[in-house]
Design an enzyme around this catalytic site. Structure first.
Site, PDB file in Angstrom:
ATOM      1  N   PHE A 129       0.570  -1.068   0.567  1.00 52.89           N
ATOM      2  CA  PHE A 129      -0.086   0.297  -0.269  1.00 52.89           C
ATOM      3  C   PHE A 129       1.193   0.782   0.080  1.00 52.89           C
ATOM      4  O   PHE A 129       1.910   1.203   1.012  1.00 52.89           O
ATOM      5  CB  PHE A 129      -1.386  -0.003   1.028  1.00 52.89           C
ATOM      6  CG  PHE A 129      -1.675   1.221   1.510  1.00 52.89           C
ATOM      7  CD1 PHE A 129      -2.788   1.190   0.226  1.00 52.89           C
ATOM      8  CD2 PHE A 129      -1.941   2.574   1.463  1.00 52.89           C
ATOM      9  CE1 PHE A 129      -3.722   2.332   0.410  1.00 52.89           C
ATOM     10  CE2 PHE A 129      -2.099   3.443   1.679  1.00 52.89           C
ATOM     11  CZ  PHE A 129      -3.597   3.472   0.846  1.00 52.89           C
ATOM     12  N   ASP A 214       9.122   2.558   1.038  1.00 53.22           N
ATOM     13  CA  ASP A 214       8.017   3.416   2.501  1.00 53.22           C
ATOM     14  C   ASP A 214       7.885   3.106   3.380  1.00 53.22           C
ATOM     15  O   ASP A 214       7.480   1.091   3.956  1.00 53.22           O
ATOM     16  CB  ASP A 214       6.953   3.185   1.374  1.00 53.22           C
ATOM     17  CG  ASP A 214       5.432   3.267   1.697  1.00 53.22           C
ATOM     18  OD1 ASP A 214       5.401   4.280   2.852  1.00 53.22           O
ATOM     19  OD2 ASP A 214       4.742   3.240   0.685  1.00 53.22           O
ATOM     20  N   LYS A 243       2.972   9.968   7.869  1.00 50.52           N
ATOM     21  CA  LYS A 243       2.445   9.419   9.268  1.00 50.52           C
ATOM     22  C   LYS A 243       2.582  10.418  10.778  1.00 50.52           C
ATOM     23  O   LYS A 243       1.919  10.648  11.436  1.00 50.52           O
ATOM     24  CB  LYS A 243       1.481   7.667   9.650  1.00 50.52           C
ATOM     25  CG  LYS A 243       0.868   7.507   8.832  1.00 50.52           C
ATOM     26  CD  LYS A 243       0.237   5.800   9.214  1.00 50.52           C
ATOM     27  CE  LYS A 243      -1.285   5.908   7.829  1.00 50.52           C
ATOM     28  NZ  LYS A 243      -0.634   5.530   6.275  1.00 50.52           N
TER      29      LYS A 243
END
Ligand SMILES: *Cc1c(COP(=O)(O)O)cnc(C)c1O
Length: 400
Positions: A129, A214, A243
């Site tokens: 993702f 990532d 995040k």
């Protein structure tokens, strides 16, 4: 119609008024232990005094000034990110997907300025993702997210997670980079073997590819190191963060070595909001807390303790939980029952957790969680599992 929000989220009917450390106070007057952390965002919990003070102070000075000018808070956070990592350059964005877009563009541009513009393809992994923009969806390669949105952005070659032979086969003269999450978060807390990531580094070196990590979810202390790659000792050329980077405030960042970032010159990329003073104040305050003596050590310690207790729960309720996964405070429970049932049962006990792929429930406490609070979560988890296990065992007929 009950709401004017585009119904893209299947929301739980629960809203929060305010938070305090690891706790969230709902508008219904109930208190919840927040082990979602806004999906790995609120690493310092809610209303952390240093983050609140930094944002408040900065809001009174300047929220936004534009990247037409120098932004000292941005230069400071970039210096600190580079000092703490492999990187020489940072580009600030507002989200994980934007950070990833920059990473993808950086890799393609690197080869273009090297005189090989035909090298634009990126190898990615099943279960990945990377965000919800058109390019990051193509990178993630999940059919359910791509269907109905027109032609898929070209240039991504997906192979099974952890399959080195498949990676080798996928490398073609057009390949620019390999992109991977050091631990798949949304994909179900899937942890690859360390030697797999080492082998990817070696393949990249051999074929002149860039290695992109990532770390939007794994970065900023979640695994007990500032960045997950530091656990493994494999350095990428490019890395995306977001995040937890702003301690709850939206901040994304794309980090690169001087070599990998050399194509990204003036005018090649940009962002109106990215790196604004308010976001940078939040990022710098988050950094202050995470780099303080003992912070990451405590994350590692609490993570080990939590994991041991989760393993006990798994042994006690084999009809509910099949496996404990993860590193540090990035922990997942692969379920026997549908994972949504466990999420719901935990919420009934006032513990908030979040589902993931591979039938996993993620437990992402704020990194400031105490051992006592882990203990409270374990009691809730135990009660939820006991109830689910009872519901699964048909009552024995009375005999005799
Ligand atoms: C959440 C996430 C993203 C996307 O971040 P957004 O801020 O939602 O755009 C990208 N990559 C990984 C690994 C993530 O966990």
């Amino acid at each position: 119609m009950t709401s004017h929000l585009l119904p893209t989220f299947a929301r739980v009917d629960l809203a929060f008024d305010h938070g305090e450390g690891v706790w969230l106070h709902a508008t219904n007057g109930e208190r919840y232990l927040d082990f979602t952390s806004g999906v790995a965002v609120n690493a310092l919990g809610h209303a952390h005094p240093q983050v609140v003070a930094a944002i408040t102070e900065q809001a009174g000075k300047a929220i936004h000034v534009s990247n037409l000018f120098r932004v000292p808070e941005q230069e400071r956070l970039a210096d600190r990110l580079c000092a703490a990592s492999f990187a020489d350059y940072v580009f600030f964005a507002n989200s994980g997907a934007e950070a990833m877009e920059c990473a993808i563009k950086t890799a393609r541009k690197f080869h273009a300025v090297n005189g090989q513009p035909e090298r634009y393809r990126i190898i990615t992994f099943e279960g990945a993702f990377h965000g919800r923009t058109l390019a990051t969806l193509a990178a993630g390669g999940q059919k359910k997210y791509l269907e109905g949105f027109g032609p898929v952005v070209e240039g991504f070659d997906q192979v099974p997670f952890g399959d080195l032979e498949a990676v080798k086969k996928a490398i073609v003269p057009e390949t620019a980079a390999i992109l991977i999450e050091p631990i798949q978060g949304e994909g179900g807390v899937r942890v690859p073997e360390n030697h797999f990531l080492r082998s990817l580094r070696a393949l990249c070196d051999r074929h002149g590819l860039l290695l992109i990590f990532d770390e939007v979810q794994t970065g900023m202390g979640r695994t007990g190191e500032l960045f997950a790659y530091q656990r493994i000792g494999v350095e990428p050329d490019v890395m995306a963060l977001a995040k937890a980077l702003g301690g709850g405030f939206p901040v994304g960042a794309c980090l690169a070595t001087e070599n990998a970032g050399k194509g990204m010159t003036a005018g090649t990329h940009g962002s109106t909001f990215g790196g604004n003073p308010l976001a940078m104040a939040a990022g710098n305050a988050t950094f202050d807390v995470m780099l303080a003596d003992g912070f990451l050590e405590r994350v590692r310690h609490t993570g080990i303790l939590f994991r041991q207790r989760l393993a006990e729960i798994k042994d006690r309720y084999p009809s509910v939980i099949a496996e404990v996964r993860g590193e540090g405070l990035l922990l997942g429970l692969r379920c026997v029952i549908p994972n949504g049932q466990l999420v719901d049962a935990l919420r009934d006990e006032h513990l908030l957790a979040v589902g993931a792929g591979d039938n996993v429930v993620r437990l992402y406490p704020p990194l400031i969680v105490s051992e006592d609070e882990v203990g409270e979560a374990m009691a809730m988890l135990d009660r939820a599992c006991a109830r689910l296990a009872r519901e699964r065992t048909p009552k024995k007929e009375a005999v005799g």
